[in-house]
Design a protein around this motif. Sequence first.
Motif, PDB file in Angstrom:
ATOM      1  N   PRO A  97      -7.457   7.821  46.430  1.00 47.45           N
ATOM      2  CA  PRO A  97      -6.465   8.258  47.431  1.00 47.45           C
ATOM      3  C   PRO A  97      -6.148   9.741  47.351  1.00 47.45           C
ATOM      4  CG  PRO A  97      -5.803   6.171  46.457  1.00 47.45           C
ATOM      5  CD  PRO A  97      -6.981   6.655  45.673  1.00 47.45           C
ATOM      6  N   GLY A  98      -6.066  10.280  46.142  1.00 46.28           N
ATOM      7  CA  GLY A  98      -5.833  11.714  46.008  1.00 46.28           C
ATOM      8  C   GLY A  98      -7.005  12.538  46.485  1.00 46.28           C
ATOM      9  N   VAL A  99      -8.231  12.070  46.223  1.00 47.40           N
ATOM     10  CA  VAL A  99      -9.426  12.776  46.683  1.00 47.40           C
ATOM     11  C   VAL A  99      -9.503  12.765  48.210  1.00 47.40           C
ATOM     12  CG1 VAL A  99     -11.950  12.789  46.620  1.00 47.40           C
ATOM     13  CG2 VAL A  99     -10.667  12.280  44.545  1.00 47.40           C
ATOM     14  N   VAL A 100      -9.194  11.616  48.819  1.00 45.74           N
ATOM     15  CA  VAL A 100      -9.203  11.528  50.280  1.00 45.74           C
ATOM     16  C   VAL A 100      -8.143  12.444  50.883  1.00 45.74           C
ATOM     17  CG1 VAL A 100      -8.799   9.983  52.233  1.00 45.74           C
ATOM     18  CG2 VAL A 100     -10.155   9.201  50.290  1.00 45.74           C
ATOM     19  N   ALA A 101      -6.946  12.466  50.282  1.00 45.56           N
ATOM     20  CA  ALA A 101      -5.892  13.354  50.765  1.00 45.56           C
ATOM     21  C   ALA A 101      -6.312  14.818  50.653  1.00 45.56           C
ATOM     22  CB  ALA A 101      -4.607  13.109  49.987  1.00 45.56           C
ATOM     23  N   ALA A 102      -6.970  15.171  49.549  1.00 45.57           N
ATOM     24  CA  ALA A 102      -7.449  16.541  49.377  1.00 45.57           C
ATOM     25  C   ALA A 102      -8.521  16.887  50.407  1.00 45.57           C
ATOM     26  CB  ALA A 102      -7.995  16.721  47.962  1.00 45.57           C
ATOM     27  N   ALA A 103      -9.418  15.927  50.687  1.00 44.56           N
ATOM     28  CA  ALA A 103     -10.466  16.170  51.674  1.00 44.56           C
ATOM     29  C   ALA A 103      -9.871  16.364  53.071  1.00 44.56           C
ATOM     30  CB  ALA A 103     -11.465  15.010  51.667  1.00 44.56           C
ATOM     31  N   LEU A 104      -8.900  15.542  53.437  1.00 45.96           N
ATOM     32  CA  LEU A 104      -8.258  15.689  54.746  1.00 45.96           C
ATOM     33  C   LEU A 104      -7.544  17.031  54.858  1.00 45.96           C
ATOM     34  CD1 LEU A 104      -6.781  12.111  55.287  1.00 45.96           C
ATOM     35  CD2 LEU A 104      -8.724  13.137  56.471  1.00 45.96           C
ATOM     36  N   LEU A 105      -6.881  17.440  53.784  1.00 48.27           N
ATOM     37  CA  LEU A 105      -6.208  18.735  53.793  1.00 48.27           C
ATOM     38  C   LEU A 105      -7.209  19.875  53.924  1.00 48.27           C
ATOM     39  CD1 LEU A 105      -3.629  20.420  53.472  1.00 48.27           C
ATOM     40  CD2 LEU A 105      -3.915  20.264  50.993  1.00 48.27           C
ATOM     41  N   ALA A 106      -8.316  19.788  53.192  1.00 50.36           N
ATOM     42  CA  ALA A 106      -9.344  20.822  53.266  1.00 50.36           C
ATOM     43  C   ALA A 106      -9.955  20.898  54.664  1.00 50.36           C
ATOM     44  CB  ALA A 106     -10.426  20.556  52.223  1.00 50.36           C
ATOM     45  N   PHE A 107     -10.215  19.734  55.269  1.00 51.91           N
ATOM     46  CA  PHE A 107     -10.780  19.724  56.617  1.00 51.91           C
ATOM     47  C   PHE A 107      -9.817  20.351  57.625  1.00 51.91           C
ATOM     48  CE2 PHE A 107     -11.579  17.799  60.758  1.00 51.91           C
ATOM     49  CZ  PHE A 107     -12.943  17.977  60.889  1.00 51.91           C
ATOM     50  N   ALA A 108      -8.531  20.004  57.516  1.00 45.81           N
ATOM     51  CA  ALA A 108      -7.547  20.557  58.440  1.00 45.81           C
ATOM     52  C   ALA A 108      -7.418  22.066  58.279  1.00 45.81           C
ATOM     53  CB  ALA A 108      -6.193  19.880  58.222  1.00 45.81           C
ATOM     54  N   LEU A 109      -7.389  22.539  57.044  1.00 45.17           N
ATOM     55  CA  LEU A 109      -7.280  23.981  56.814  1.00 45.17           C
ATOM     56  C   LEU A 109      -8.513  24.720  57.304  1.00 45.17           C
ATOM     57  CD1 LEU A 109      -5.745  23.940  53.222  1.00 45.17           C
ATOM     58  CD2 LEU A 109      -4.586  24.612  55.330  1.00 45.17           C
ATOM     59  N   SER A 110      -9.690  24.123  57.143  1.00 49.06           N
ATOM     60  CA  SER A 110     -10.926  24.778  57.533  1.00 49.06           C
ATOM     61  C   SER A 110     -11.070  24.874  59.045  1.00 49.06           C
ATOM     62  CB  SER A 110     -12.125  24.035  56.938  1.00 49.06           C
ATOM     63  OG  SER A 110     -13.333  24.648  57.319  1.00 49.06           O
ATOM     64  N   ILE A 111     -10.841  23.765  59.744  1.00 43.10           N
ATOM     65  CA  ILE A 111     -11.053  23.774  61.187  1.00 43.10           C
ATOM     66  C   ILE A 111      -9.969  24.573  61.899  1.00 43.10           C
ATOM     67  CG2 ILE A 111      -9.718  21.737  61.862  1.00 43.10           C
ATOM     68  CD1 ILE A 111     -12.153  20.905  63.549  1.00 43.10           C
ATOM     69  N   ASP A 112      -8.843  24.816  61.230  1.00 47.10           N
ATOM     70  CA  ASP A 112      -7.723  25.521  61.843  1.00 47.10           C
ATOM     71  C   ASP A 112      -7.696  27.005  61.500  1.00 47.10           C
ATOM     72  OD1 ASP A 112      -5.155  25.436  63.315  1.00 47.10           O
ATOM     73  OD2 ASP A 112      -4.298  25.948  61.373  1.00 47.10           O
ATOM     74  N   ASP A 113      -8.469  27.440  60.519  1.00 46.10           N
ATOM     75  CA  ASP A 113      -8.333  28.808  60.026  1.00 46.10           C
ATOM     76  C   ASP A 113      -8.802  29.823  61.065  1.00 46.10           C
ATOM     77  OD1 ASP A 113      -7.904  30.616  57.569  1.00 46.10           O
ATOM     78  OD2 ASP A 113      -9.871  31.214  58.324  1.00 46.10           O
ATOM     79  N   PHE A 114      -8.017  30.867  61.217  1.00 45.38           N
ATOM     80  CA  PHE A 114      -8.356  31.937  62.165  1.00 45.38           C
ATOM     81  C   PHE A 114      -8.441  33.301  61.500  1.00 45.38           C
ATOM     82  CE2 PHE A 114      -6.728  35.399  64.863  1.00 45.38           C
ATOM     83  CZ  PHE A 114      -7.755  35.459  65.799  1.00 45.38           C
ATOM     84  N   ILE A 115      -7.467  33.641  60.648  1.00 43.92           N
ATOM     85  CA  ILE A 115      -7.382  35.013  60.137  1.00 43.92           C
ATOM     86  C   ILE A 115      -8.572  35.343  59.253  1.00 43.92           C
ATOM     87  CG2 ILE A 115      -6.011  36.585  58.726  1.00 43.92           C
ATOM     88  CD1 ILE A 115      -3.524  35.121  59.633  1.00 43.92           C
ATOM     89  N   ILE A 116      -8.825  34.529  58.226  1.00 44.57           N
ATOM     90  CA  ILE A 116      -9.948  34.810  57.335  1.00 44.57           C
ATOM     91  C   ILE A 116     -11.269  34.698  58.089  1.00 44.57           C
ATOM     92  CG2 ILE A 116     -11.161  34.005  55.268  1.00 44.57           C
ATOM     93  CD1 ILE A 116      -8.501  33.141  54.139  1.00 44.57           C
TER      94      ILE A 116
END
Length: 292
Positions: A219-238
């Motif tokens: 469950p922690g790994v899945v939560a981390a993966a979802l967070l990473a996916f959201a941050l990646s697809i949403d990132d604009f500045i970097i």
Amino acid sequence: MASAATSTSRGRPEGSLGDRIGRRVGHLALPVFTSLAIFYLLIPIIVMIVFSFNKPSGKFNYTWNEFSIDGWLHPLDWPGLPESLLASLGVALLATVIATALGTLIGLALTRYAFRGRGLLNGVIFLPMATPELVLGASLLTLFVATALPPLRGNVPTLYPTGFSTILIAHVMFNISYVVVTVKARLAGFDRRLEEAAMDLGANEWVTFWKVTFPLILPGVVAAALLAFALSIDDFIITSFVSGTQNTFPIWVYSIIRNALPVQINVIGSIIFLVAVGYVSLTTIRSAHAQR
């Protein structure tokens, strides 16, 4: 006389009317405040979903005109949108897989083992989270340009210093920190006696990890993966610093919003949001059934 005093005290109401109202308000304050805070956070998402069913009279989807499902029937019907969305999804998926794998292993190492430089590594892990994105993007751009291959013919470089690969490297770099923090939080309450029991029954380290450790921290790994996916697809500045000529969905939205705001932007955002919420809901329901 003592019994009379006792009966009199029992007959009195517990506290005055003001005290009872105060306790009732105290019990309701937190749920009401929480509901208002959640509603405030959901307002932009609700507006995005509602305006995905709008048929704007011009190029800008700013004001409500009439209900239509044309945007949902043709979600990619805009020049440059399919290519940028495909690039964003590709980067997000690859960055999520790589960052989750590396971050999980780093989290396990930092939690389970004592080694030289452990404290320094803990500090380094938090650096991308604490560094402003403008500074991080500019530093990555300098790194990628400085390490680019030199030109072979004239002034034409053989390899452009920025593009899909540099976006992927940048996203993996800042996603690892969030994965490590999430996995470490999951491992904080892990019972090591379960692993010891498995090894006492004859399982080696590899079997113990896949049969005992990994299912418990999943469950922690899945939560981390979802967070990473959201941050990646949403990132604009970097991404805007290291993308070069490669367009991602956020960069495409920023570049087109000066001339148009098509309803397809709301549709794509609604689809991503609904898919993420649906996946989290299914995972939660499955975990609840598994615990019964």
